[in-house]
Every structure is written in C-alpha cells, then in structure tokens.
Design an enzyme around this catalytic site. Structure first.
Site, PDB file in Angstrom:
ATOM      1  N   VAL A  36      78.696  -6.599  45.431  1.00 45.56           N
ATOM      2  CA  VAL A  36      78.807  -6.464  46.874  1.00 45.56           C
ATOM      3  C   VAL A  36      80.231  -6.057  47.228  1.00 45.56           C
ATOM      4  O   VAL A  36      81.200  -6.570  46.644  1.00 45.56           O
ATOM      5  CB  VAL A  36      78.449  -7.795  47.570  1.00 45.56           C
ATOM      6  N   SER A  37      80.392  -5.143  48.170  1.00 48.27           N
ATOM      7  CA  SER A  37      81.695  -4.702  48.663  1.00 48.27           C
ATOM      8  C   SER A  37      82.535  -4.121  47.517  1.00 48.27           C
ATOM      9  O   SER A  37      82.123  -3.134  46.912  1.00 48.27           O
ATOM     10  CB  SER A  37      82.399  -5.867  49.375  1.00 48.27           C
TER      11      SER A  37
END
Length: 310
Positions: A138-139
C-alpha cells in the site's frame, strides 16, 4: 506531505492469532547494499514447496506495522505460505527507494536488490516454490510493488498495488527522493514512453512478465488519481493490450469501486475506488484470489503459465 502519510493508515488493526511470530533475519542473506531490514513470518504448518508473499510497508510504517496491520500472516497460517516483511533503511521517513537507478534496475543495487535477496534466501532455506512468489503493498509499498514487478519479472509471478504510481515515476538523482511532480500527477507520458522505462529496468529481458492488479481512490490527496491512469497506460502497453478495458464490473470488491479488466484473460486489472482517499483499505481476499494463494494442489497459478492476450 510525509506527515499525511504518517497517519493515513491508522485504520490498521492487529490480526495475528497463531503461535508463529514475526522473526528478524540477522544472518547474511545475500547482496543488500542499502541494509534493508528482513523480517519473515513462517507459519507453524508450512506447505510443501511453500509460496512466498512479499509485503513492503508504507511511508512512516515498518515491518512490524505491516505484519500486524493486515490479515496476511493469519492467512499464511491457514494456507501454509511464507510472508516476507521488508523494513526500509530510510530512517527519516521509512519510505522506499523508488528513485535511484540502482533500485530501478535488475540486480544493480538499491532497496530492491535487498528485497530480491530475501526472496532468494527464503526459497533456498525453506524449499519454496520459485514459481509462486508474489508481492503486494500500500502507498510506498505499492510503489515498491510496481518497481519489483518491473525490475524483477523473473522473480515474481504477480503483484497487487494499492494507491501507487507507475514504475519509474519517482525516478530521480539519489536514494529515496520524493517526487512531488509524480505525486501531484504532473508526470504524464505515452504508453510507449512508460513501457520503455520498464524495459530499461531489466535490459534485454524478453521473458514472461507477471500479472498485475492496481487499486486507487478517486479522491487520493497524496498520490493524484492521474497516476492511476498513467499506470494503466504503462502496463497495458507493456503487455501489448488495448487501452480500453475488455470488461467493467461495478461495485466490486466494495460498493462504489469499479473493476476494469484488460485483455481476454484479465492479465491486468485496475480498480477505481470511488470517493476513497489515500487511506485505501486493503482487500486481502481479492489479493489472495488474484495470486491463487488459497490453492494447495498441483494446479495453482504459477510463474510462466498463461500470459496477456489482447
């Protein structure tokens, strides 16, 4: 900007309930020029020839937060696969090196080489299945996911990236350089230009490439939604697919999210999360299905099987 990243994943909750625990590997596991930390979760009941899932964390996160903040270790205990949780050596903000030419290039150095070494060591030590290695994040972890898929297509069979950017979008002069231009959607290229960057990540590589799915919130305030469109251009060109989806499925896997599949066998998937900010929620069940990690037979999805078909 980093202060935003520090708090956007506050929703993550501990989910580990099994006897096995996260362990730090301190022995020599191969080339690791940036001294990336190596944490691993090996379930009590390990499958024969276990698959491996790599789960790089987000900015201002770490391996422990990534381990406790998702269901992957619990799922590993259920299905017998191993999870590697790399830990960024960047003490300033714990973001990954997504900018250096070393990290962007196959076996050239940077954070990516350290992570690849972790995979190779784990395959050897636990007699893992080299054709069932996957990566999700994520990210900043999503950005590292795309980087690893571009620079190490010989290592990974598939990837799943939540709120990331195209491979090469953060390219810059130095390690761990933040690209405001990329983050704000100002870096826009043709599909051919993006694909050329991917090709440069592993010069002369002409082999099989891993399948990819991406997720992005339409209201992402950290990594502009334009980056989602750029990712689509990049990977559809790399795979030789058309720029229009072959199917569109609304309200999946969450109400308000739309799945766009590309190619006759859905080798590339893009999920647009309507109204969602950078704080996008992980979808472990969707990722597990994509990687076929619930499979324990001989007929599981593997590296080298199938491929993009227009």
């Amino acid at each position: 900007m980093y202060s935003i990243l520090r708090s956007v994943f506050a929703w993550l909750l501990p989910a580990i309930t099994y006897g096995a625990s996260l362990q730090k590997v301190t022995s020599d596991f191969g080339p690791n020029p940036r001294n990336v930390g190596f944490y691993i979760y090996v379930p009590d009941n390990l499958a024969a020839k276990p698959p491996i899932l790599v789960n790089p964390h987000w900015c201002h996160g770490d391996a422990q937060a990534c381990y406790s903040g998702s269901q992957y270790a619990t799922l590993a205990s259920k299905y017998g696969f191993i999870v590697i949780y790399p830990d960024s050596p960047n003490t300033a903000d714990k973001c990954w090196d997504l900018s250096s030419n070393e990290s962007l290039t196959h076996d050239a150095g940077g954070d990516s080489l350290g992570i690849a070494s972790m995979v190779r060591w784990t395959l050897d030590k636990y007699d893992g299945d080299p054709k069932r290695v996957f990566v999700t994040g994520v990210s900043s972890g999503a950005m590292m996911t795309s980087l690893l898929l571009g620079a190490y297509p010989d290592v990974f069979a598939g990837g799943s990236a939540f709120a990331g950017v195209p491979y090469g979008c953060f390219a810059g002069n130095g390690y761990g350089v933040w690209s405001d231009a990329c983050a704000t959607g100002k870096i826009q290229k043709t599909g051919a230009e993006w694909a050329a960057m991917v090709d440069a990540g592993y010069p002369d590589y002409t082999g099989w490439r891993p399948k990819i799915q991406i997720f992005h919130g339409t209201m992402d305030e950290v990594l502009n939604y334009v980056d989602f469109q750029e990712e689509i251009k990049e990977w559809t060109t790399v795979f030789g697919l058309g720029d229009a989806p072959t199917s569109t499925t609304p309200n999946t896997p969450v109400n308000g999210w739309t799945k766009y599949a590309y190619g006759s066998n859905d080798w590339f998937q893009a999920y647009s999360a309507g109204g969602v900010s950078h704080n996008i929620q992980n979808q472990e069940n969707t990722v597990m299905e994509w990687f076929d990690l619930t499979c324990t037979s001989e007929d599981c999805f593997k590296w080298g099987e199938g491929g993009p078909e227009a």
